[in-house]
Design an enzyme around this catalytic site. Structure first.
Site, mmCIF file in Angstrom:
data_model
loop_
_atom_site.group_PDB
_atom_site.id
_atom_site.type_symbol
_atom_site.label_atom_id
_atom_site.label_comp_id
_atom_site.label_asym_id
_atom_site.label_seq_id
_atom_site.Cartn_x
_atom_site.Cartn_y
_atom_site.Cartn_z
ATOM 1 N N CYS A 382 3.626 -1.767 8.863
ATOM 2 C CA CYS A 382 3.365 -3.127 9.333
ATOM 3 C C CYS A 382 3.132 -3.143 10.843
ATOM 4 O O CYS A 382 2.106 -2.662 11.286
ATOM 5 C CB CYS A 382 4.472 -4.073 8.881
ATOM 6 S SG CYS A 382 3.841 -5.754 8.706
ATOM 7 N N HIS A 508 4.595 -3.170 3.203
ATOM 8 C CA HIS A 508 5.901 -2.503 3.315
ATOM 9 C C HIS A 508 6.204 -1.717 2.030
ATOM 10 O O HIS A 508 6.795 -2.270 1.106
ATOM 11 C CB HIS A 508 7.016 -3.547 3.485
ATOM 12 C CG HIS A 508 6.976 -4.275 4.789
ATOM 13 N ND1 HIS A 508 7.793 -3.944 5.834
ATOM 14 C CD2 HIS A 508 6.216 -5.319 5.207
ATOM 15 C CE1 HIS A 508 7.551 -4.762 6.853
ATOM 16 N NE2 HIS A 508 6.602 -5.603 6.501
ATOM 17 N N GLU A 510 8.393 0.386 1.573
ATOM 18 C CA GLU A 510 9.838 0.655 1.440
ATOM 19 C C GLU A 510 10.542 -0.288 0.465
ATOM 20 O O GLU A 510 11.617 0.027 -0.028
ATOM 21 C CB GLU A 510 10.529 0.610 2.810
ATOM 22 C CG GLU A 510 10.687 -0.764 3.463
ATOM 23 C CD GLU A 510 9.496 -1.192 4.312
ATOM 24 O OE1 GLU A 510 8.378 -0.679 4.094
ATOM 25 O OE2 GLU A 510 9.671 -2.067 5.186
HETATM 26 N N1 GLN Z 1 4.594 -8.966 13.773
HETATM 27 C C1 GLN Z 1 3.581 -8.417 12.929
HETATM 28 C C2 GLN Z 1 2.876 -9.492 12.128
HETATM 29 O O1 GLN Z 1 3.414 -10.563 11.932
HETATM 30 C C3 GLN Z 1 4.153 -7.352 12.022
HETATM 31 C C4 GLN Z 1 5.181 -7.862 11.056
HETATM 32 C C5 GLN Z 1 6.010 -6.786 10.423
HETATM 33 O O2 GLN Z 1 6.133 -5.683 10.955
HETATM 34 N N2 GLN Z 1 6.661 -7.085 9.319
HETATM 35 O O3 GLN Z 1 1.802 -9.283 11.643
#
Ligand code: GLN
Length: 534
Positions: A382, A508, A510
């Site tokens: 992310c 994600h 994970e």
């Molecule tokens: N801050 C980034 C976004 O909102 C990444 C979010 C995250 O790592 N979950 O796109």
């Protein structure tokens, strides 16, 4: 069809006793006996969900397939049992009140005065039963956050009391407490447990089963004493010692007969003891792994729980590679051009962690630069992926001012931009792109080889995205966009093919790694890190 049984897991004395692990273990053990089980978590705080909470307050925010931001215990439930949790598995006082207030505004209560008892407690009871009604579970396990005696949890306790009364044998309470060892006295102390049970009894709940957390094995006489003082059958008092890994808890509980105690209490036949074959094989493999591989976790929260699912996914992946994964936290706020080599020294691979906001992002960019130019396996998740993209723009595409709109609203090279549908959102809570979305992987790419399929589903939690205006330029220069959302064309995965392992995912992965089904990306990443070590 058999009636649904309800198990309420409460805790006393102190927090952090591992109610989530015990709940997940009970789920696992009942599931192994062929029962259809679900586990839900009720948190007594007023936030609607933990989505807006700082990880220092509450650890990681876990995301369900249907896009609910939830407590990290749901991660344990999924990793242990392989069940998929949903919005209905996670509730807070805030959501309960909101539902009641919305009903009141609609006029549903026909002029009544709305009170904690019965309206809030009824809403809690309705929610306890919701899942069991919808899907005919044999067991619904409800873990109540916090500790008995908290003002916040009082309505939940009252709801449990009523449900136990109404459902009789079909509802039981398992209470988790702590038995401290006083070094100076050389004694284990049961008094806090007695007090905690008294507190439960004072709100009308008699625990059926006690699980005593302890750092020392408890002699039989201690359990006898607790049983006698707390009105609990002796064979319903269990100990939960510190074990080498949380994954040994279900086996330990089975050996002591926690699952049979549950069955006895709810009036079900005991039957044969399940072998837990694959689970035990996992533990054995884990214990047999002697060699270690070092993975650097580049993030800003120096807190075990902040990246819980990533840590667990790495550790699953280690086991399936017959290695122990040594996770070393590297604080991205402390990373500079000058010290990066030293900080990363000894790491066989790094994970660049998710996150929000400015703090520590330049350190992540520096780390991405270092590992890209030194060919160290790198997994960006992310925000981590976004930082890999920014680093590439600055140092390969030559846009020194490249950034994410999140960090620099005015950057002319917004390689990471706000998603169209996010532009007019003003509320922070629950409004990100959340939950599972489909992603199509490019054939012949590294990720395609890893997943061995074209269509995957992964969970998301973000507001910003890869700016597709730059896609061609990236690909011309060696960073490939190899995963796309089929509807929005949003870039979900980037990779640099020539390197050992340099992959960033907007999603994600994970959240989907479980004990019996480790996530292929983590397994392959750790495998490459091991090869890199050799
Ligand atoms: N801050 C980034 C976004 O909102 C990444 C979010 C995250 O790592 N979950 O796109």
């Amino acid at each position: 069809m058999a009636e649904t049984k309800y198990i309420f897991v409460t805790g006393g004395v102190v927090s952090s006793l591992g109610k989530g692990i015990i709940s997940a273990s009970i789920g696992k053990l009942l599931q192994a006996r062929g029962y259809n089980v679900t586990i839900q978590k009720f948190d007594p705080y007023i936030n609607i969900d933990p989505g807006t909470l700082n990880p220092y307050e509450h650890g990681e925010c876990y995301v369900t397939v249907d896009g609910m931001e939830t407590d990290l215990d749901l991660g344990h439930y999924e990793r242990f049992t392989g069940i998929q949790t949903t919005k209905a598995n996670s509730l807070t006082t805030g959501r309960i009140y909101k539902a009641v207030i919305d009903k009141e505004r609609r006029g549903d209560y026909l002029g009544k005065t709305i009170q904690v008892v019965p309206h809030i407690t009824d809403e809690i009871k309705r929610n306890v039963k919701l899942l069991g009604k919808k899907f005919h579970y044999d067991f619904v396990i409800t873990e109540i956050g916090g500790t008995i005696g908290d003002i916040e949890s009082a309505p939940f306790m009252e709801a449990i009391r009523q449900l136990k009364w109404e459902l009789g044998k079909n509802a039981i309470n398992i209470h988790l407490t702590y038995v401290p060892y006083l070094k100076a006295a050389g004694e284990l102390k049961t008094k806090p447990t007695q007090h905690s049970v008294k507190e439960l009894q004072s709100v009308g709940i008699q625990p059926d089963i006690l699980v005593l957390r302890t750092e020392m094995p408890l002699e039989e006489n201690i359990r006898k004493k607790v049983a006698a003082f707390c009105n609990v059958d002796f064979d319903c008092v269990f100990q939960s010692e510190d074990l080498p890994s949380i994954y040994e808890v279900p086996v330990n509980m089975q050996d002591q007969g926690l699952d049979t105690a549950v069955l006895k209490k709810v009036g079900l036949e005991i039957g044969e003891k399940p072998a837990l074959g694959p689970w035990k094989a996992f533990i054995e493999r884990r214990n047999n792994a002697k060699d270690t591989v070092n993975i650097g976790l580049v993030g800003k929260y120096d807190l075990q729980d902040a990246y819980k699912s990533i840590r667990e996914s790495l550790s699953h992946a280690g086991t399936y590679n017959d290695y122990k994964v040594n996770i070393n936290f590297i604080n991205s706020e402390e990373i500079t051009e000058d010290n990066i080599a030293e900080k990363i020294q000894g790491q066989n691979g790094i994970v660049i962690c998710p996150g929000f906001g400015q703090r520590g992002i330049e350190g992540k960019v520096i780390a991405a630069h270092y590992t890209r130019t030194h060919d160290i396996p790198t997994f960006g998740i992310c925000l981590g992926m976004q930082m890999m993209v920014i680093e590439f723009a600055r140092n390969v595409l030559g846009y020194k001012d490249a950034n994410s709109r999140e960090m620099d609203e005015k950057t002319p090279h917004n390689v990471i931009d706000i998603m169209e549908e996010q532009k007019n959102i003003s509320n922070m809570g629950g409004t990100m792109r959340l939950g599972a979305y489909e992603c199509v992987l490019t054939q012949n790419s590294r990720v395609f080889d890893i997943y061995k399929k074209e269509h995957i589903q992964e969970r998301h939690r973000h507001r910003y995205e890869f700016n597709n205006d730059y896609q061609k330029e990236y690909e011309k220069n060696g960073m490939m966009c190899v995963g796309h959302n089929p509807e929005s064309d949003l870039v979900e995965v980037v990779e640099i093919p020539g390197l050992k392992w340099y992959i960033g995912t907007q999603y994600h992965p994970e959240y989907q790694s479980t004990v019996l089904h480790p996530h292929p990306l983590f397994v392959d990443f750790v495998k490459t890190a091991i090869a890199n070590k050799k």
